[in-house]
Scaffold this motif. Sequence first.
Motif, PDB file in Angstrom:
ATOM      1  N   LYS A  65     -21.518  35.336 -61.841  1.00  0.00           N
ATOM      2  CA  LYS A  65     -22.764  34.897 -61.186  1.00  0.00           C
ATOM      3  C   LYS A  65     -22.474  33.897 -60.070  1.00  0.00           C
ATOM      4  O   LYS A  65     -23.054  33.983 -58.986  1.00  0.00           O
ATOM      5  CB  LYS A  65     -23.733  34.290 -62.196  1.00  0.00           C
ATOM      6  CG  LYS A  65     -25.058  33.875 -61.540  1.00  0.00           C
ATOM      7  CD  LYS A  65     -26.040  33.354 -62.548  1.00  0.00           C
ATOM      8  CE  LYS A  65     -27.393  33.001 -61.983  1.00  0.00           C
ATOM      9  NZ  LYS A  65     -27.518  32.704 -60.595  1.00  0.00           N
ATOM     10  N   LYS A  66     -21.584  32.958 -60.302  1.00  0.00           N
ATOM     11  CA  LYS A  66     -21.246  31.966 -59.271  1.00  0.00           C
ATOM     12  C   LYS A  66     -20.659  32.653 -58.035  1.00  0.00           C
ATOM     13  O   LYS A  66     -20.973  32.284 -56.900  1.00  0.00           O
ATOM     14  CB  LYS A  66     -20.246  30.929 -59.802  1.00  0.00           C
ATOM     15  CG  LYS A  66     -20.734  30.134 -60.981  1.00  0.00           C
ATOM     16  CD  LYS A  66     -21.777  29.128 -60.604  1.00  0.00           C
ATOM     17  CE  LYS A  66     -22.138  28.295 -61.831  1.00  0.00           C
ATOM     18  NZ  LYS A  66     -23.437  27.724 -61.767  1.00  0.00           N
ATOM     19  N   ILE A  67     -19.811  33.653 -58.249  1.00  0.00           N
ATOM     20  CA  ILE A  67     -19.198  34.378 -57.125  1.00  0.00           C
ATOM     21  C   ILE A  67     -20.262  35.147 -56.345  1.00  0.00           C
ATOM     22  O   ILE A  67     -20.300  35.093 -55.115  1.00  0.00           O
ATOM     23  CB  ILE A  67     -18.073  35.312 -57.617  1.00  0.00           C
ATOM     24  CG1 ILE A  67     -16.895  34.484 -58.154  1.00  0.00           C
ATOM     25  CG2 ILE A  67     -17.621  36.256 -56.501  1.00  0.00           C
ATOM     26  CD1 ILE A  67     -15.850  35.297 -58.895  1.00  0.00           C
ATOM     27  N   ILE A  68     -21.140  35.843 -57.054  1.00  0.00           N
ATOM     28  CA  ILE A  68     -22.213  36.593 -56.401  1.00  0.00           C
ATOM     29  C   ILE A  68     -23.125  35.631 -55.633  1.00  0.00           C
ATOM     30  O   ILE A  68     -23.494  35.890 -54.478  1.00  0.00           O
ATOM     31  CB  ILE A  68     -23.031  37.415 -57.427  1.00  0.00           C
ATOM     32  CG1 ILE A  68     -22.160  38.477 -58.095  1.00  0.00           C
ATOM     33  CG2 ILE A  68     -24.262  38.044 -56.771  1.00  0.00           C
ATOM     34  CD1 ILE A  68     -21.560  39.507 -57.186  1.00  0.00           C
ATOM     35  N   ASP A  69     -23.475  34.504 -56.248  1.00  0.00           N
ATOM     36  CA  ASP A  69     -24.305  33.503 -55.574  1.00  0.00           C
ATOM     37  C   ASP A  69     -23.630  33.002 -54.296  1.00  0.00           C
ATOM     38  O   ASP A  69     -24.285  32.839 -53.266  1.00  0.00           O
ATOM     39  CB  ASP A  69     -24.587  32.305 -56.493  1.00  0.00           C
ATOM     40  CG  ASP A  69     -25.553  32.617 -57.633  1.00  0.00           C
ATOM     41  OD1 ASP A  69     -26.189  33.697 -57.623  1.00  0.00           O
ATOM     42  OD2 ASP A  69     -25.647  31.777 -58.554  1.00  0.00           O
ATOM     43  N   ALA A  70     -22.321  32.740 -54.367  1.00  0.00           N
ATOM     44  CA  ALA A  70     -21.586  32.237 -53.201  1.00  0.00           C
ATOM     45  C   ALA A  70     -21.536  33.261 -52.073  1.00  0.00           C
ATOM     46  O   ALA A  70     -21.337  32.907 -50.917  1.00  0.00           O
ATOM     47  CB  ALA A  70     -20.166  31.830 -53.607  1.00  0.00           C
TER      48      ALA A  70
END
Length: 187
Positions: free
Chosen positions: A141-146
Amino acid sequence: ISDLLDIARIESGRIGMEFKKVALNKLLDNVNELVAPQIKEKEISLTISLPKNLPDIDADEGHLERVFINLLSNAIRFTPVKGQISVTIEKKTDHLKFDISDTGTGIAQQDIANLFTEFFRADNPINREHKGTGLGLSLVKKIIDAHGGKIWVESEIGKGSVFSFSLPKQEVSLGRTAPEGAARDTR
């Protein structure tokens, strides 16, 4: 530990995303090679459906590959022998939509809201049998958000799950380290 450190770095903006033009068909070929032994061992059918003229996207290739490996590894873990997994990419007006679906055990509705929370692991027989930290989906999720995208899941016990995410179609801008509003490298 590596996942936890990466989550902290992304949240604090200390991990730089190296955005460049990424050919998704090549990235998925690499991921397919990495998961092929587990797919073969469980006799799972893996289908990858890509649209014609799939555009290259502005992304951090290593982190995006990590997203696919995590989602596919989870699908393999929760899909029974001779089950099915599919990866589908759809071109939309301003983004690409990715679906990783499986014919696995499914996820209880009460667990779906917590899936992307750090250290959360759904209580099911497979999770009790396999060790894990509960950090993989949080990192995804953090990667997709970034990348300026969104991630969500639909699932039904006994019927499988579909993990979906979207990423914007955007032009590569050289020297860019993160999309507007996302974590940036501040070193």
